[in-house]
Design an enzyme around this catalytic site. Sequence first.
Site, PDB file in Angstrom:
ATOM      1  CB  CYS A  82      13.315  57.691 -22.799  1.00 33.92           C
ATOM      2  SG  CYS A  82      14.922  58.055 -22.081  1.00 33.92           S
TER       3      CYS A  82
ATOM      4  CG  ASN B 131      15.307  60.249 -18.263  1.00 32.15           C
ATOM      5  OD1 ASN B 131      14.709  59.179 -18.321  1.00 32.15           O
ATOM      6  ND2 ASN B 131      15.687  60.919 -19.343  1.00 32.15           N
TER       7      ASN B 131
ATOM      8  CG  HIS C 211      10.336  60.049 -20.722  1.00 35.10           C
ATOM      9  ND1 HIS C 211      10.814  59.123 -19.819  1.00 35.10           N
ATOM     10  CD2 HIS C 211      11.437  60.641 -21.266  1.00 35.10           C
ATOM     11  CE1 HIS C 211      12.134  59.156 -19.822  1.00 35.10           C
ATOM     12  NE2 HIS C 211      12.531  60.069 -20.686  1.00 35.10           N
TER      13      HIS C 211
HETATM   14  N1  COA Z   1      25.385  72.038 -13.260  1.00 36.87           N
HETATM   15  C1  COA Z   1      25.737  73.314 -13.497  1.00 36.87           C
HETATM   16  N2  COA Z   1      25.896  73.798 -14.739  1.00 36.87           N
HETATM   17  C2  COA Z   1      25.678  72.982 -15.765  1.00 36.87           C
HETATM   18  C3  COA Z   1      25.317  71.636 -15.593  1.00 36.87           C
HETATM   19  C4  COA Z   1      25.163  71.168 -14.264  1.00 36.87           C
HETATM   20  N3  COA Z   1      24.806  69.907 -13.978  1.00 36.87           N
HETATM   21  N4  COA Z   1      25.171  71.051 -16.791  1.00 36.87           N
HETATM   22  C5  COA Z   1      25.440  71.980 -17.704  1.00 36.87           C
HETATM   23  N5  COA Z   1      25.755  73.162 -17.082  1.00 36.87           N
HETATM   24  C6  COA Z   1      26.111  74.424 -17.687  1.00 36.87           C
HETATM   25  C7  COA Z   1      26.633  74.288 -19.081  1.00 36.87           C
HETATM   26  O1  COA Z   1      28.018  73.995 -19.072  1.00 36.87           O
HETATM   27  C8  COA Z   1      26.358  75.665 -19.655  1.00 36.87           C
HETATM   28  O2  COA Z   1      27.364  76.534 -19.224  1.00 36.87           O
HETATM   29  P1  COA Z   1      27.941  77.660 -20.228  1.00 36.87           P
HETATM   30  O3  COA Z   1      26.770  78.536 -20.559  1.00 36.87           O
HETATM   31  O4  COA Z   1      28.978  78.317 -19.392  1.00 36.87           O
HETATM   32  O5  COA Z   1      28.454  76.902 -21.397  1.00 36.87           O
HETATM   33  C9  COA Z   1      25.049  76.079 -18.964  1.00 36.87           C
HETATM   34  O6  COA Z   1      24.943  75.220 -17.812  1.00 36.87           O
HETATM   35  C10 COA Z   1      23.822  75.928 -19.813  1.00 36.87           C
HETATM   36  O7  COA Z   1      23.878  74.671 -20.440  1.00 36.87           O
HETATM   37  P2  COA Z   1      22.732  74.181 -21.376  1.00 36.87           P
HETATM   38  O8  COA Z   1      23.061  72.808 -21.867  1.00 36.87           O
HETATM   39  O9  COA Z   1      22.423  75.233 -22.386  1.00 36.87           O
HETATM   40  O10 COA Z   1      21.523  74.124 -20.329  1.00 36.87           O
HETATM   41  P3  COA Z   1      20.027  73.782 -20.581  1.00 36.87           P
HETATM   42  O11 COA Z   1      19.146  74.848 -20.048  1.00 36.87           O
HETATM   43  O12 COA Z   1      19.764  73.301 -21.988  1.00 36.87           O
HETATM   44  O13 COA Z   1      19.807  72.528 -19.633  1.00 36.87           O
HETATM   45  C11 COA Z   1      19.609  70.158 -19.803  1.00 36.87           C
HETATM   46  C12 COA Z   1      20.553  71.354 -19.857  1.00 36.87           C
HETATM   47  C13 COA Z   1      20.426  68.909 -20.076  1.00 36.87           C
HETATM   48  C14 COA Z   1      18.992  70.096 -18.432  1.00 36.87           C
HETATM   49  C15 COA Z   1      18.493  70.334 -20.864  1.00 36.87           C
HETATM   50  O14 COA Z   1      19.058  70.686 -22.091  1.00 36.87           O
HETATM   51  C16 COA Z   1      17.672  69.108 -21.039  1.00 36.87           C
HETATM   52  O15 COA Z   1      16.956  68.700 -20.154  1.00 36.87           O
HETATM   53  N6  COA Z   1      17.724  68.517 -22.246  1.00 36.87           N
HETATM   54  C17 COA Z   1      16.936  67.354 -22.549  1.00 36.87           C
HETATM   55  C18 COA Z   1      17.549  66.178 -21.882  1.00 36.87           C
HETATM   56  C19 COA Z   1      16.701  64.986 -21.981  1.00 36.87           C
HETATM   57  O16 COA Z   1      15.537  65.055 -21.718  1.00 36.87           O
HETATM   58  N7  COA Z   1      17.318  63.876 -22.352  1.00 36.87           N
HETATM   59  C20 COA Z   1      16.705  62.632 -22.375  1.00 36.87           C
HETATM   60  C21 COA Z   1      15.683  62.588 -23.418  1.00 36.87           C
HETATM   61  S1  COA Z   1      14.766  61.184 -23.121  1.00 36.87           S
END
Ligand code: COA
Length: 322
Positions: free
Chosen positions: A113, A279, A249
């Site tokens: 990214c 993204n 980004h």
């Molecule tokens: N729909 C519904 N529920 C979802 C889901 C989806 N698409 N994806 C994950 N969940 C659930 C998980 O299973 C978890 O459930 P649980 O509590 O029963 O285990 C819950 O939602 C919370 O998951 P978590 O991973 O803690 O959520 P979060 O608030 O961290 O959000 C992201 C997840 C991926 C959106 C977030 O972590 C993020 O944006 N991370 C950075 C990603 C990124 O920028 N990557 C590229 C870098 S360039």
Amino acid sequence: MKYSRITGTGSYLPEKVLTNHDLEKIVDTSDRWIVERTGIRKRHVAADDQTTCDLAEYAARRAMQAAGVSAGDIDLVIVATTTPDQVFPSTACLLQQRLDIHGCCAFDIQAVCTGFVYAMGIADKFIRTGSARCALVVGAETLSRIVDWSDRSTCVLFGDGAGAVVLQASDEPGILSSHLHADGSYESLLRVPVGVSQGYDRLKEEGAYIEMKGNEVFKMAVNTLGRIVDETLEANGLEKGDVDWLIPHQANIRIINATAKKLKMPTDRVVITVAEHGNTSAASVPLALDTAVRDRRIRRGELLLMEAFGGGFTWGSVLLRY
Ligand code: COA
């Protein structure tokens, strides 16, 4: 010529759109969850017969047209991509061929990214040292090809697209500074663990997909982007609030907002496309830039800060006078 300056921007998004409601039919998710946690509402996906180079070509032609340059003027081609058309030649060489550019240096940059920010930093150095006068710098991705469409924690996040700029030697500022970093020790938090020299059989048989520990990536992204903003301001003797536009980004609206807050920038000075594009990895910063240039939000002479964070981890920024 002291600086490299953006003289044209362009971008391209594939026609096919996948909304959050479309994704609700594929995995156990909801529009509400995706919007609340990421800010994403839809993303574009390349057609089956469309490649990264196809997307790059549209964006490049638009940037060249905006800059008023032709193939013969370009003397450097850099494509930032994690999803090249072929193992080799590089997508930059394929793009060069499409655009009928011959003989100049052309290569790909793989910094996930952060790829476009890396490519801008490198092109700037070529131009400042007199090795090039007119660079075509592209970020292009078909991330949809390496997304596991059965993994709800990643498939809702990514999209396809391309963005490009023409950078030319100029006495007027220009790119003021670039700051590029990486720390490979975070490999396991965000990766596609298969490639040519490792797991190639698996790649052919099962495909290779993005694996991510989202929560840990999120925290690292917020902290690292906060630091890169400080580094960039300090290197240029600037205060928070001096920057006219933040072009971040586009990974997650919550990460973008945290960086904007750190910079004391109101939301209306931040270019935000994550809702419509998702993204798009190396394409996300140039796509956002082109969007705000074409809708005339960004004006000549304004101070722009681009920043990105991605797999590696890699991270970086470019400060420029547009
Ligand atoms: N729909 C519904 N529920 C979802 C889901 C989806 N698409 N994806 C994950 N969940 C659930 C998980 O299973 C978890 O459930 P649980 O509590 O029963 O285990 C819950 O939602 C919370 O998951 P978590 O991973 O803690 O959520 P979060 O608030 O961290 O959000 C992201 C997840 C991926 C959106 C977030 O972590 C993020 O944006 N991370 C950075 C990603 C990124 O920028 N990557 C590229 C870098 S360039």
